[in-house]
Write a protein that holds these residues in place. Structure first.
Motif, PDB file in Angstrom:
ATOM      1  N   SER A  21     -40.426   4.065  -2.497  1.00 43.75           N
ATOM      2  CA  SER A  21     -39.514   3.163  -1.796  1.00 43.75           C
ATOM      3  C   SER A  21     -38.677   3.950  -0.808  1.00 43.75           C
ATOM      4  CB  SER A  21     -38.588   2.463  -2.784  1.00 43.75           C
ATOM      5  OG  SER A  21     -39.314   1.628  -3.630  1.00 43.75           O
ATOM      6  N   THR A  22     -38.449   3.357   0.319  1.00 41.59           N
ATOM      7  CA  THR A  22     -37.554   3.900   1.322  1.00 41.59           C
ATOM      8  C   THR A  22     -36.490   2.846   1.561  1.00 41.59           C
ATOM      9  OG1 THR A  22     -39.390   5.067   2.342  1.00 41.59           O
ATOM     10  CG2 THR A  22     -37.403   4.820   3.661  1.00 41.59           C
ATOM     11  N   PRO A  23     -35.225   3.183   1.357  1.00 43.69           N
ATOM     12  CA  PRO A  23     -34.203   2.154   1.439  1.00 43.69           C
ATOM     13  C   PRO A  23     -33.993   1.579   2.843  1.00 43.69           C
ATOM     14  CG  PRO A  23     -33.203   4.306   1.126  1.00 43.69           C
ATOM     15  CD  PRO A  23     -34.687   4.481   0.993  1.00 43.69           C
ATOM     16  N   GLY A  24     -34.222   2.355   3.860  1.00 43.15           N
ATOM     17  CA  GLY A  24     -33.990   1.858   5.207  1.00 43.15           C
ATOM     18  C   GLY A  24     -32.504   1.816   5.529  1.00 43.15           C
ATOM     19  N   LEU A  25     -32.147   1.096   6.571  1.00 43.04           N
ATOM     20  CA  LEU A  25     -30.759   0.982   7.007  1.00 43.04           C
ATOM     21  C   LEU A  25     -30.012  -0.027   6.154  1.00 43.04           C
ATOM     22  CD1 LEU A  25     -31.463   0.612  10.824  1.00 43.04           C
ATOM     23  CD2 LEU A  25     -30.578   2.639   9.684  1.00 43.04           C
ATOM     24  N   THR A  26     -28.695   0.161   6.065  1.00 42.37           N
ATOM     25  CA  THR A  26     -27.885  -0.877   5.431  1.00 42.37           C
ATOM     26  C   THR A  26     -27.686  -1.999   6.450  1.00 42.37           C
ATOM     27  OG1 THR A  26     -25.756   0.006   6.170  1.00 42.37           O
ATOM     28  CG2 THR A  26     -26.626   0.837   4.068  1.00 42.37           C
ATOM     29  N   LYS A  27     -27.280  -3.148   5.966  1.00 40.71           N
ATOM     30  CA  LYS A  27     -27.001  -4.264   6.872  1.00 40.71           C
ATOM     31  C   LYS A  27     -25.882  -3.881   7.841  1.00 40.71           C
ATOM     32  CE  LYS A  27     -28.477  -7.694   3.548  1.00 40.71           C
ATOM     33  NZ  LYS A  27     -28.055  -8.790   2.664  1.00 40.71           N
ATOM     34  N   ARG A  28     -24.877  -3.164   7.341  1.00 41.98           N
ATOM     35  CA  ARG A  28     -23.768  -2.741   8.192  1.00 41.98           C
ATOM     36  C   ARG A  28     -24.267  -1.822   9.305  1.00 41.98           C
ATOM     37  NH1 ARG A  28     -19.130   1.440   7.345  1.00 41.98           N
ATOM     38  NH2 ARG A  28     -17.440   0.495   8.536  1.00 41.98           N
ATOM     39  N   GLU A  29     -25.122  -0.867   8.963  1.00 45.88           N
ATOM     40  CA  GLU A  29     -25.669   0.041   9.976  1.00 45.88           C
ATOM     41  C   GLU A  29     -26.497  -0.737  11.000  1.00 45.88           C
ATOM     42  OE1 GLU A  29     -26.232   4.103   7.308  1.00 45.88           O
ATOM     43  OE2 GLU A  29     -27.779   2.556   7.249  1.00 45.88           O
ATOM     44  N   PHE A  30     -27.289  -1.677  10.534  1.00 50.06           N
ATOM     45  CA  PHE A  30     -28.129  -2.463  11.436  1.00 50.06           C
ATOM     46  C   PHE A  30     -27.282  -3.295  12.393  1.00 50.06           C
ATOM     47  CE2 PHE A  30     -30.776  -6.324  12.237  1.00 50.06           C
ATOM     48  CZ  PHE A  30     -31.710  -5.712  13.055  1.00 50.06           C
ATOM     49  N   PHE A  31     -26.243  -3.963  11.866  1.00 49.67           N
ATOM     50  CA  PHE A  31     -25.363  -4.755  12.726  1.00 49.67           C
ATOM     51  C   PHE A  31     -24.641  -3.862  13.735  1.00 49.67           C
ATOM     52  CE2 PHE A  31     -24.723  -8.098   9.147  1.00 49.67           C
ATOM     53  CZ  PHE A  31     -25.951  -8.652   9.439  1.00 49.67           C
ATOM     54  N   ALA A  32     -24.226  -2.662  13.307  1.00 50.65           N
ATOM     55  CA  ALA A  32     -23.550  -1.741  14.222  1.00 50.65           C
ATOM     56  C   ALA A  32     -24.487  -1.281  15.334  1.00 50.65           C
ATOM     57  CB  ALA A  32     -22.994  -0.542  13.459  1.00 50.65           C
ATOM     58  N   ILE A  33     -25.746  -1.041  15.000  1.00 54.50           N
ATOM     59  CA  ILE A  33     -26.727  -0.652  16.021  1.00 54.50           C
ATOM     60  C   ILE A  33     -26.863  -1.746  17.073  1.00 54.50           C
ATOM     61  CG2 ILE A  33     -29.194  -0.300  16.432  1.00 54.50           C
ATOM     62  CD1 ILE A  33     -29.248   1.176  13.703  1.00 54.50           C
ATOM     63  N   LEU A  34     -26.967  -2.990  16.614  1.00 52.54           N
ATOM     64  CA  LEU A  34     -27.112  -4.104  17.560  1.00 52.54           C
ATOM     65  C   LEU A  34     -25.868  -4.245  18.430  1.00 52.54           C
ATOM     66  CD1 LEU A  34     -28.797  -6.745  15.235  1.00 52.54           C
ATOM     67  CD2 LEU A  34     -29.893  -5.302  16.958  1.00 52.54           C
ATOM     68  N   ALA A  35     -24.693  -4.090  17.824  1.00 51.25           N
ATOM     69  CA  ALA A  35     -23.450  -4.180  18.595  1.00 51.25           C
ATOM     70  C   ALA A  35     -23.372  -3.050  19.619  1.00 51.25           C
ATOM     71  CB  ALA A  35     -22.246  -4.135  17.658  1.00 51.25           C
ATOM     72  N   LEU A  36     -23.717  -1.833  19.209  1.00 50.28           N
ATOM     73  CA  LEU A  36     -23.679  -0.695  20.132  1.00 50.28           C
ATOM     74  C   LEU A  36     -24.637  -0.898  21.292  1.00 50.28           C
ATOM     75  CD1 LEU A  36     -22.523   2.101  20.743  1.00 50.28           C
ATOM     76  CD2 LEU A  36     -24.368   3.067  19.365  1.00 50.28           C
ATOM     77  N   GLN A  37     -25.806  -1.427  21.001  1.00 51.00           N
ATOM     78  CA  GLN A  37     -26.774  -1.696  22.063  1.00 51.00           C
ATOM     79  C   GLN A  37     -26.180  -2.663  23.092  1.00 51.00           C
ATOM     80  OE1 GLN A  37     -30.387  -3.522  20.657  1.00 51.00           O
ATOM     81  NE2 GLN A  37     -31.451  -3.160  22.568  1.00 51.00           N
ATOM     82  N   GLY A  38     -25.540  -3.699  22.613  1.00 54.14           N
ATOM     83  CA  GLY A  38     -24.917  -4.658  23.529  1.00 54.14           C
ATOM     84  C   GLY A  38     -23.778  -4.041  24.322  1.00 54.14           C
ATOM     85  N   LEU A  39     -22.932  -3.270  23.656  1.00 53.76           N
ATOM     86  CA  LEU A  39     -21.807  -2.635  24.338  1.00 53.76           C
ATOM     87  C   LEU A  39     -22.284  -1.692  25.436  1.00 53.76           C
ATOM     88  CD1 LEU A  39     -19.576  -1.799  21.253  1.00 53.76           C
ATOM     89  CD2 LEU A  39     -19.058  -3.474  23.042  1.00 53.76           C
TER      90      LEU A  39
END
Length: 79
Positions: A21-39
């Protein structure tokens, strides 16, 4: 959202017959990535490339946006 640190994209593989298993990103990290992309896609006086501390301000803002989204989801805010 009951757990912002829950993984957004866990991955399970059984190709080797053992499974891993690979946990991947947390939901918080994923949302922050999307926000940073927009900014960063809309450069303005707050996120002017080359400005002092631009990267730090953008990162902090992205995390703040992610936290606000998580809080709104927890409270059941609707559009």
């Amino acid at each position: 959202m009951s757990n912002p640190n829950q993984t957004a994209f866990p991955r399970h593989s059984y190709a080797d017959g053992e499974g891993c298993s690979t946990p991947g990103l947390t939901k918080r990290e994923f949302f922050a990535i999307l926000a940073l992309q927009g900014l960063l896609s809309t450069e303005d006086e707050n996120y002017n490339f080359g400005a002092t501390n631009c990267e730090k301000r953008a990162a902090e803002s992205a995390v703040a946006h992610a936290d606000a989204l998580i809080k709104a989801l927890e409270e059941g805010v609707t559009a």
